[in-house]
Structures are given as C-alpha cells and as structure tokens.
Design a protein around this motif. Structure first.
Motif, PDB file in Angstrom:
ATOM      1  N   VAL A 141      -7.666 -13.101  -5.935  1.00 58.71           N
ATOM      2  CA  VAL A 141      -8.116 -12.881  -4.552  1.00 58.71           C
ATOM      3  C   VAL A 141      -9.213 -11.832  -4.482  1.00 58.71           C
ATOM      4  CG1 VAL A 141      -7.423 -11.940  -2.305  1.00 58.71           C
ATOM      5  CG2 VAL A 141      -6.012 -13.657  -3.435  1.00 58.71           C
ATOM      6  N   ILE A 142      -9.083 -10.745  -5.261  1.00 64.12           N
ATOM      7  CA  ILE A 142     -10.047  -9.644  -5.116  1.00 64.12           C
ATOM      8  C   ILE A 142     -11.343  -9.881  -5.888  1.00 64.12           C
ATOM      9  CG2 ILE A 142      -8.267  -7.940  -4.612  1.00 64.12           C
ATOM     10  CD1 ILE A 142      -9.837  -7.665  -7.972  1.00 64.12           C
ATOM     11  N   LEU A 143     -11.441 -10.978  -6.607  1.00 61.60           N
ATOM     12  CA  LEU A 143     -12.688 -11.262  -7.328  1.00 61.60           C
ATOM     13  C   LEU A 143     -13.593 -12.154  -6.479  1.00 61.60           C
ATOM     14  CD1 LEU A 143     -11.321 -11.623 -10.956  1.00 61.60           C
ATOM     15  CD2 LEU A 143     -12.651  -9.738 -10.014  1.00 61.60           C
ATOM     16  N   LYS A 144     -13.676 -13.424  -6.755  1.00 60.58           N
ATOM     17  CA  LYS A 144     -14.639 -14.304  -6.097  1.00 60.58           C
ATOM     18  C   LYS A 144     -14.399 -14.449  -4.593  1.00 60.58           C
ATOM     19  CE  LYS A 144     -18.336 -16.744  -6.835  1.00 60.58           C
ATOM     20  NZ  LYS A 144     -19.569 -16.121  -7.389  1.00 60.58           N
ATOM     21  N   PRO A 145     -13.159 -14.718  -4.132  1.00 56.95           N
ATOM     22  CA  PRO A 145     -12.970 -14.859  -2.684  1.00 56.95           C
ATOM     23  C   PRO A 145     -13.393 -13.618  -1.901  1.00 56.95           C
ATOM     24  CG  PRO A 145     -11.066 -15.687  -3.859  1.00 56.95           C
ATOM     25  CD  PRO A 145     -11.930 -14.992  -4.877  1.00 56.95           C
ATOM     26  N   THR A 146     -13.080 -12.443  -2.436  1.00 58.27           N
ATOM     27  CA  THR A 146     -13.471 -11.205  -1.753  1.00 58.27           C
ATOM     28  C   THR A 146     -14.982 -11.036  -1.756  1.00 58.27           C
ATOM     29  OG1 THR A 146     -11.380 -10.148  -2.348  1.00 58.27           O
ATOM     30  CG2 THR A 146     -13.190  -8.696  -1.713  1.00 58.27           C
ATOM     31  N   SER A 147     -15.651 -11.405  -2.848  1.00 56.14           N
ATOM     32  CA  SER A 147     -17.109 -11.329  -2.890  1.00 56.14           C
ATOM     33  C   SER A 147     -17.736 -12.225  -1.829  1.00 56.14           C
ATOM     34  CB  SER A 147     -17.633 -11.736  -4.276  1.00 56.14           C
ATOM     35  OG  SER A 147     -17.342 -10.749  -5.227  1.00 56.14           O
ATOM     36  N   VAL A 148     -17.183 -13.439  -1.677  1.00 51.65           N
ATOM     37  CA  VAL A 148     -17.694 -14.350  -0.655  1.00 51.65           C
ATOM     38  C   VAL A 148     -17.487 -13.767   0.735  1.00 51.65           C
ATOM     39  CG1 VAL A 148     -17.404 -16.633   0.382  1.00 51.65           C
ATOM     40  CG2 VAL A 148     -17.330 -16.379  -2.106  1.00 51.65           C
ATOM     41  N   ARG A 185     -13.244  -3.319  -7.884  1.00 52.95           N
ATOM     42  CA  ARG A 185     -12.015  -3.865  -7.298  1.00 52.95           C
ATOM     43  C   ARG A 185     -10.924  -4.055  -8.348  1.00 52.95           C
ATOM     44  NH1 ARG A 185     -15.973  -6.689  -4.417  1.00 52.95           N
ATOM     45  NH2 ARG A 185     -15.703  -8.646  -5.563  1.00 52.95           N
ATOM     46  N   VAL A 186     -11.316  -4.448  -9.557  1.00 45.80           N
ATOM     47  CA  VAL A 186     -10.317  -4.584 -10.632  1.00 45.80           C
ATOM     48  C   VAL A 186      -9.667  -3.240 -10.929  1.00 45.80           C
ATOM     49  CG1 VAL A 186     -10.047  -5.005 -13.103  1.00 45.80           C
ATOM     50  CG2 VAL A 186     -11.302  -6.635 -11.707  1.00 45.80           C
ATOM     51  N   LEU A 187     -10.477  -2.183 -11.003  1.00 44.75           N
ATOM     52  CA  LEU A 187      -9.938  -0.851 -11.264  1.00 44.75           C
ATOM     53  C   LEU A 187      -9.030  -0.392 -10.129  1.00 44.75           C
ATOM     54  CD1 LEU A 187     -13.067   0.988 -12.749  1.00 44.75           C
ATOM     55  CD2 LEU A 187     -10.976   0.364 -13.957  1.00 44.75           C
ATOM     56  N   ILE A 188      -9.486  -0.566  -8.895  1.00 43.67           N
ATOM     57  CA  ILE A 188      -8.692  -0.115  -7.743  1.00 43.67           C
ATOM     58  C   ILE A 188      -7.373  -0.870  -7.675  1.00 43.67           C
ATOM     59  CG2 ILE A 188      -8.594  -0.069  -5.216  1.00 43.67           C
ATOM     60  CD1 ILE A 188     -11.580   0.512  -5.213  1.00 43.67           C
ATOM     61  N   LEU A 189      -7.415  -2.203  -7.864  1.00 38.91           N
ATOM     62  CA  LEU A 189      -6.181  -2.978  -7.814  1.00 38.91           C
ATOM     63  C   LEU A 189      -5.232  -2.576  -8.935  1.00 38.91           C
ATOM     64  CD1 LEU A 189      -4.481  -5.244  -6.636  1.00 38.91           C
ATOM     65  CD2 LEU A 189      -5.728  -6.863  -8.075  1.00 38.91           C
ATOM     66  N   PHE A 202     -10.682   8.758  -7.780  1.00 31.81           N
ATOM     67  CA  PHE A 202     -11.687   9.064  -8.810  1.00 31.81           C
ATOM     68  C   PHE A 202     -12.744   7.970  -8.879  1.00 31.81           C
ATOM     69  CE2 PHE A 202     -13.115   8.364 -13.197  1.00 31.81           C
ATOM     70  CZ  PHE A 202     -13.758   9.574 -13.442  1.00 31.81           C
ATOM     71  N   VAL A 203     -12.311   6.701  -8.806  1.00 24.27           N
ATOM     72  CA  VAL A 203     -13.258   5.578  -8.845  1.00 24.27           C
ATOM     73  C   VAL A 203     -14.225   5.657  -7.671  1.00 24.27           C
ATOM     74  CG1 VAL A 203     -13.472   3.067  -8.663  1.00 24.27           C
ATOM     75  CG2 VAL A 203     -11.684   4.066 -10.097  1.00 24.27           C
ATOM     76  N   LEU A 204     -13.689   5.924  -6.482  1.00 23.17           N
ATOM     77  CA  LEU A 204     -14.534   6.009  -5.292  1.00 23.17           C
ATOM     78  C   LEU A 204     -15.495   7.187  -5.385  1.00 23.17           C
ATOM     79  CD1 LEU A 204     -11.892   5.240  -2.521  1.00 23.17           C
ATOM     80  CD2 LEU A 204     -13.550   3.693  -3.552  1.00 23.17           C
ATOM     81  N   ILE A 237     -10.088  -4.226   1.426  1.00 21.34           N
ATOM     82  CA  ILE A 237      -9.444  -5.487   1.034  1.00 21.34           C
ATOM     83  C   ILE A 237      -8.606  -5.294  -0.228  1.00 21.34           C
ATOM     84  CG2 ILE A 237      -9.863  -7.822   0.181  1.00 21.34           C
ATOM     85  CD1 ILE A 237     -12.310  -7.931   1.986  1.00 21.34           C
ATOM     86  N   THR A 238      -9.182  -4.641  -1.228  1.00 19.64           N
ATOM     87  CA  THR A 238      -8.471  -4.466  -2.498  1.00 19.64           C
ATOM     88  C   THR A 238      -7.234  -3.593  -2.320  1.00 19.64           C
ATOM     89  OG1 THR A 238     -10.606  -4.571  -3.634  1.00 19.64           O
ATOM     90  CG2 THR A 238      -8.731  -3.800  -4.909  1.00 19.64           C
ATOM     91  N   THR A 239      -7.362  -2.539  -1.539  1.00 20.06           N
ATOM     92  CA  THR A 239      -6.207  -1.661  -1.305  1.00 20.06           C
ATOM     93  C   THR A 239      -5.098  -2.388  -0.566  1.00 20.06           C
ATOM     94  OG1 THR A 239      -7.700   0.248  -1.205  1.00 20.06           O
ATOM     95  CG2 THR A 239      -5.480   0.550  -0.338  1.00 20.06           C
ATOM     96  N   LEU A 240      -5.463  -3.188   0.427  1.00 20.30           N
ATOM     97  CA  LEU A 240      -4.455  -3.945   1.174  1.00 20.30           C
ATOM     98  C   LEU A 240      -3.755  -4.958   0.275  1.00 20.30           C
ATOM     99  CD1 LEU A 240      -6.249  -4.619   4.594  1.00 20.30           C
ATOM    100  CD2 LEU A 240      -4.287  -3.125   4.168  1.00 20.30           C
ATOM    101  N   VAL A 241      -4.528  -5.683  -0.515  1.00 19.27           N
ATOM    102  CA  VAL A 241      -3.933  -6.665  -1.425  1.00 19.27           C
ATOM    103  C   VAL A 241      -3.015  -5.970  -2.423  1.00 19.27           C
ATOM    104  CG1 VAL A 241      -4.420  -8.320  -3.270  1.00 19.27           C
ATOM    105  CG2 VAL A 241      -5.811  -8.338  -1.206  1.00 19.27           C
TER     106      VAL A 241
END
Length: 254
Positions: A141-148, A185-189, A202-204, A237-241
């Motif tokens: 979900v956090i990769l391609k769909p989120t980018s779109v 998003r991968v790191l945050i998730l 730290f990422v942010l 989005i990533t945090t919610l997921v």
C-alpha cells in the motif's frame, strides 16, 4: 529431514556469496558480451551447484540428494542467467530483481521439498501467516498506490512555471523524488511496525536537513509548498497504515 529455515538460510548464504563475492566483474562482462558462448557462464553456474555441497554435508543429505541438488541449482542458474544476459535491457534494476527472485525461488522450492512437515496446508494454517499477509499488504500500500495518490493530490497544486521545460530552476534526477518517497515510506513503516518511533523522527529530520538548503535557495514559494505537501502526505499515509497494522497485529497476538 532438515528444518525449513535451518536449510533455507544456508542455501541463501551460499547464493549470495557465489553471486556477489565470488563472481569477478570480468565474468559478468564476459557473459554480457558472449552470452552462451562465454565459459564464465558455465563456471559461474557450476560454482553455485558445487558450493551447495557445504550445506548438504552440514544437513547430512545422502549422496543422491546432493547430486540432484547440485544439478538442479546449476542448471536453473544457467538458464536464468542466460535469459537475463540475452534479454534487452537485462542489466536494468527491474531485471536484477526478477533475476534474484527467480534464483531464490528455486532454492526455496528445493528446501520446501526437502523439509519435513512443511506443506501448503501447514503454511496457510500457520498462526503467523495472516500476520505476514498484513505486513506485506502494508508495504504494498505505501509504495505504488501511495505514490499515485500523492501525485493526484499534488496535481492540484502544480509548481509555478513547471510547465516550462526550459526552466533552469527545475533540476534533479528523473523520478528521483518518487524513489526518495519509496525509501522514506519503507523506513517509516518499518520503524512504526517495530515500535521504534524515535527513528521515524530521525528520518524526517534527516530529510528536512537535506531539503533545507535546496528550499532555502529557492525563490519560488510554490516549490517549498509543493515539497512540504508531498512529504507530509507521504508521512501521514505511511504512519496511519503502520499504526493500523500494528494495532491489528497486537489484537491477533492477544
């Protein structure tokens, strides 16, 4: 019969060593240049098969099983590598991923066949199976769909002058922003799922530091707002997921 993970991990280790550490660059170049006529292609494939003698001995496989293992891995590796070097644009990242996925799938299938008590039914009914599906779903979900979704949102807030292809203020790698978003998003998730929320900060902070110089020099306010909107939507989005999946995992564990 060996345990599934006890056999799979040594097989994967042998693959990584043979494919990345014991394969000289000149072998790769020779395969690309001469295709099936390159002796290096045969050396490399044979190396993958023969190297598996080490885990075969450690797992106490009989000589017939060991010979079958060597033959299957060597032949499959030859076929996959030959397909890659004969395919147009075979050295692109997507083909690299497919190539590695095919090699690892062959090893996984072999270990699956060798292992005792490992069946499709046992896998589907395993207590961790549904949890694994939830985690895979979250990453998808956090990769391609989120980018779109982000691109659709940002399309309503275009950068001033972005339609001018000759604008010298618009620089950067092609699709670089999308790749940065994927990694972010991968790191945050990942950090959210393991409960390491300080690392999310730290990422942010790291991204903000790198972006600060670029945005500080920009006289275009719309560029700053564009970047901020994209970053915040991505993080939200990533945090919610991640939070929803974490809650789902906690409920299943209890």
């Amino acid at each position: 019969m060996p345990d599934f993970l006890a056999a799979l991990i040594p097989f994967f280790i042998i693959h990584i060593i043979c494919d990345f550490y014991l394969q000289p660059k000149r072998w790769v170049e020779a395969k690309q240049l001469h295709k099936y006529r390159a002796p290096e292609l045969y050396y490399h494939s044979a190396l993958h098969g023969i190297a598996l003698i080490i885990p075969a001995l450690a797992l106490d496989l009989d000589w017939r099983s060991t010979l079958c293992l060597i033959g299957i891995v060597a032949v499959s590796h030859f076929v996959i590598d030959l397909w890659k070097v004969t395919t147009r644009n075979g050295e692109t990242f997507s083909y690299f991923v497919i190539d590695q996925a095919l090699h690892l799938s062959v090893l996984t299938a072999i270990v699956f066949h060798m292992s005792d008590g490992v069946t499709i039914d046992a896998l589907l009914t395993h207590e961790k199976f549904s949890e694994g599906l939830m985690v895979v779903f979250a990453y998808l979900v956090i990769l391609k769909p989120t980018s779109v979704l982000i691109s659709r949102i940002l399309s309503k807030h275009p950068i001033s002058g972005s339609e001018d292809s000759n604008n010298p203020n618009i620089t950067g790698l092609v699709a670089g922003g999308e790749l940065i978003g994927y990694l972010e998003r991968v790191l945050i998730l990942t950090f959210t799922l393991v409960g390491c929320y300080a690392a999310v900060g730290f990422v942010l902070a790291a991204k903000s530091i790198f972006r600060f110089g670029e945005l500080n020099k920009s006289n275009d306010r719309s560029m700053t707002e564009y970047v901020l909107i994209g970053s915040l939507v991505s993080v939200v989005i990533t945090t919610l997921v991640g939070t929803l999946v974490s809650l789902g995992l906690d409920v299943k564990i209890k």
